[in-house]
Design a protein around this motif. Structure first.
Motif, PDB file in Angstrom:
ATOM      1  N   PHE A  76     -51.688  76.005  14.163  1.00 35.20           N
ATOM      2  CA  PHE A  76     -50.723  74.918  14.342  1.00 35.20           C
ATOM      3  C   PHE A  76     -51.139  74.137  15.582  1.00 35.20           C
ATOM      4  O   PHE A  76     -51.236  74.698  16.678  1.00 35.20           O
ATOM      5  CB  PHE A  76     -49.310  75.482  14.508  1.00 35.20           C
ATOM      6  CG  PHE A  76     -48.216  74.437  14.525  1.00 35.20           C
ATOM      7  CD1 PHE A  76     -48.096  73.517  13.504  1.00 35.20           C
ATOM      8  CD2 PHE A  76     -47.288  74.410  15.559  1.00 35.20           C
ATOM      9  CE1 PHE A  76     -47.064  72.564  13.505  1.00 35.20           C
ATOM     10  CE2 PHE A  76     -46.264  73.472  15.572  1.00 35.20           C
ATOM     11  CZ  PHE A  76     -46.154  72.547  14.543  1.00 35.20           C
ATOM     12  N   GLU A 104     -43.813  79.964  14.085  1.00 32.11           N
ATOM     13  CA  GLU A 104     -45.226  79.590  14.056  1.00 32.11           C
ATOM     14  C   GLU A 104     -46.110  80.710  14.604  1.00 32.11           C
ATOM     15  O   GLU A 104     -47.261  80.868  14.191  1.00 32.11           O
ATOM     16  CB  GLU A 104     -45.467  78.316  14.870  1.00 32.11           C
ATOM     17  CG  GLU A 104     -44.838  77.061  14.299  1.00 32.11           C
ATOM     18  CD  GLU A 104     -45.460  76.634  12.984  1.00 32.11           C
ATOM     19  OE1 GLU A 104     -46.536  77.148  12.637  1.00 32.11           O
ATOM     20  OE2 GLU A 104     -44.860  75.787  12.300  1.00 32.11           O
ATOM     21  N   CYS A 131     -53.992  66.802  14.268  1.00 37.75           N
ATOM     22  CA  CYS A 131     -52.827  67.602  14.639  1.00 37.75           C
ATOM     23  C   CYS A 131     -51.831  67.688  13.493  1.00 37.75           C
ATOM     24  O   CYS A 131     -51.688  66.760  12.702  1.00 37.75           O
ATOM     25  CB  CYS A 131     -52.135  66.986  15.864  1.00 37.75           C
ATOM     26  SG  CYS A 131     -53.204  66.874  17.328  1.00 37.75           S
ATOM     27  N   ASN A 132     -51.115  68.807  13.439  1.00 40.08           N
ATOM     28  CA  ASN A 132     -50.066  68.967  12.432  1.00 40.08           C
ATOM     29  C   ASN A 132     -48.855  68.107  12.755  1.00 40.08           C
ATOM     30  O   ASN A 132     -48.150  67.652  11.853  1.00 40.08           O
ATOM     31  CB  ASN A 132     -49.618  70.429  12.350  1.00 40.08           C
ATOM     32  CG  ASN A 132     -50.730  71.354  11.914  1.00 40.08           C
ATOM     33  OD1 ASN A 132     -51.404  71.939  12.749  1.00 40.08           O
ATOM     34  ND2 ASN A 132     -50.927  71.493  10.620  1.00 40.08           N
ATOM     35  N   HIS A 185     -57.412  75.647  11.866  1.00 36.55           N
ATOM     36  CA  HIS A 185     -57.866  74.258  11.978  1.00 36.55           C
ATOM     37  C   HIS A 185     -59.272  74.109  11.397  1.00 36.55           C
ATOM     38  O   HIS A 185     -59.560  73.157  10.673  1.00 36.55           O
ATOM     39  CB  HIS A 185     -57.859  73.836  13.446  1.00 36.55           C
ATOM     40  CG  HIS A 185     -58.338  72.445  13.666  1.00 36.55           C
ATOM     41  ND1 HIS A 185     -57.516  71.345  13.604  1.00 36.55           N
ATOM     42  CD2 HIS A 185     -59.578  71.951  13.946  1.00 36.55           C
ATOM     43  CE1 HIS A 185     -58.223  70.249  13.824  1.00 36.55           C
ATOM     44  NE2 HIS A 185     -59.466  70.592  14.034  1.00 36.55           N
ATOM     45  N   LEU A 222     -51.657  68.651   6.451  1.00 37.75           N
ATOM     46  CA  LEU A 222     -51.273  69.205   7.750  1.00 37.75           C
ATOM     47  C   LEU A 222     -49.765  69.431   7.810  1.00 37.75           C
ATOM     48  O   LEU A 222     -49.299  70.362   8.460  1.00 37.75           O
ATOM     49  CB  LEU A 222     -51.724  68.279   8.883  1.00 37.75           C
ATOM     50  CG  LEU A 222     -53.244  68.213   9.101  1.00 37.75           C
ATOM     51  CD1 LEU A 222     -53.588  67.153  10.136  1.00 37.75           C
ATOM     52  CD2 LEU A 222     -53.788  69.578   9.539  1.00 37.75           C
ATOM     53  N   ARG A 223     -49.012  68.592   7.131  1.00 39.68           N
ATOM     54  CA  ARG A 223     -47.564  68.777   7.071  1.00 39.68           C
ATOM     55  C   ARG A 223     -47.211  69.981   6.197  1.00 39.68           C
ATOM     56  O   ARG A 223     -46.244  70.697   6.458  1.00 39.68           O
ATOM     57  CB  ARG A 223     -46.918  67.504   6.526  1.00 39.68           C
ATOM     58  CG  ARG A 223     -45.391  67.512   6.562  1.00 39.68           C
ATOM     59  CD  ARG A 223     -44.823  66.148   6.182  1.00 39.68           C
ATOM     60  NE  ARG A 223     -45.140  65.785   4.811  1.00 39.68           N
ATOM     61  CZ  ARG A 223     -45.747  64.654   4.457  1.00 39.68           C
ATOM     62  NH1 ARG A 223     -46.116  63.765   5.372  1.00 39.68           N
ATOM     63  NH2 ARG A 223     -45.990  64.393   3.183  1.00 39.68           N
ATOM     64  N   ARG A 225     -48.915  72.772   5.794  1.00 42.12           N
ATOM     65  CA  ARG A 225     -49.252  74.052   6.421  1.00 42.12           C
ATOM     66  C   ARG A 225     -49.716  75.097   5.405  1.00 42.12           C
ATOM     67  O   ARG A 225     -49.112  76.165   5.249  1.00 42.12           O
ATOM     68  CB  ARG A 225     -48.048  74.608   7.193  1.00 42.12           C
ATOM     69  CG  ARG A 225     -47.336  73.638   8.116  1.00 42.12           C
ATOM     70  CD  ARG A 225     -48.205  73.174   9.265  1.00 42.12           C
ATOM     71  NE  ARG A 225     -48.871  74.320   9.865  1.00 42.12           N
ATOM     72  CZ  ARG A 225     -48.231  75.259  10.575  1.00 42.12           C
ATOM     73  NH1 ARG A 225     -46.956  75.167  10.800  1.00 42.12           N
ATOM     74  NH2 ARG A 225     -48.905  76.273  11.091  1.00 42.12           N
TER      75      ARG A 225
END
Length: 259
Positions: A76, A104, A131-132, A185, A222-223, A225
């Motif tokens: 994250f 998380e 980035c998330n 990542h 990324l949203r 996850r």
């Protein structure tokens, strides 16, 4: 939880700011400091002085050439942004971010990166798209610029408050929760490379006219996850798509020759 938080500084130009960040981190119980392409000496008289006893964080800090390397093992990643961008990304306040941290940091092997940009220009759009989510400190609109160390202090303080709350009220988790490891990542970056290659191969994506396609797909995944096993499934779909596209291109157009 605090042991799984990494503070990442990109392109820092003043050694005093690095020292002050180390002090802010140590105050709040954070110890994992990563520096991406610093534009100044890390171990400097001023950085040690501003660290005020937290200079061990400076000596233990890892230096990376780029953001990709600094957050490769993170599940994250949150970028600090003082303003909204042309393509909006999920935005949270420091408190909202901190409230998410217990969940998380719960899965095995998870690690959270909090990324802060250059003193003069912050993070680039490309860096923020790695980035998330983005964290925004709601400052006075008439005087919104924060010193780098002050920004780290605000976010680190909220993280510590969230950690303290877990010490008095541990979350109740069923035995089957968090069995699957989130994709890192580095895993996601390999997936995005594979995705773009496949989309080009099937002529869905034209790199000469990108129209923010990949940026929007980045934001979507990324949203979401995805977990590691889910990412493996997605990459398997891409591989099958590539093979089918290759067969289609090599098959003669005459239907009579088709098997």
């Amino acid at each position: 939880m605090l042991d799984r938080l990494r503070i990442v500084l990109i392109g820092t130009s003043h050694p005093g700011n690095i020292g002050a960040v180390a002090r802010a981190m140590h105050n709040m119980g954070l110890s994992d400091l990563a520096l991406v392409a610093p534009r100044c000496e890390v171990i400097h008289q001023e950085s040690i002085s501003r660290a005020s006893g937290a200079d061990h964080l400076l000596h233990n800090a890892r230096i990376h050439a780029d953001l990709e390397d600094a957050v490769a093992d993170c599940t994250f990643t949150v970028g600090a942004s003082a303003r909204s961008r042309t393509l909006p990304w999920p935005m949270v306040s420091p408190r909202e971010l901190a409230e998410r941290l217990p969940s998380e940091c719960q899965p095995s092997g998870s690690r959270v990166a909090l990324v802060f940009g250059r003193e003069d220009s912050g993070l680039t759009n490309a860096e923020l798209q790695r980035c998330n989510a983005h964290v925004h400190i709601p400052t006075n609109a008439d005087f919104s610029s924060l010193n780098l160390a002050a920004a780290v202090q605000v976010v680190a303080y909220e993280c510590r408050l969230a950690w303290l709350a877990t010490q008095t009220q541990a979350p109740e988790l069923s035995s089957d929760e968090h069995d699957d490891t989130l994709a890192t990542h580095a895993d996601l970056e390999r997936y995005f490379e594979h995705l773009e290659r496949t989309l080009v191969a099937i002529e869905f994506h034209d790199p000469a006219k990108p129209r923010q396609l990949m940026a929007r797909l980045r934001r979507l995944y990324l949203r979401a996850r995805p977990e590691q096993i889910e990412l493996n499934i997605l990459r398997g779909i891409l591989t099958a798509t590539e093979k089918q596209a290759a067969r289609t291109k090599t098959t003669p157009d005459n239907p009579s020759t088709h098997e």
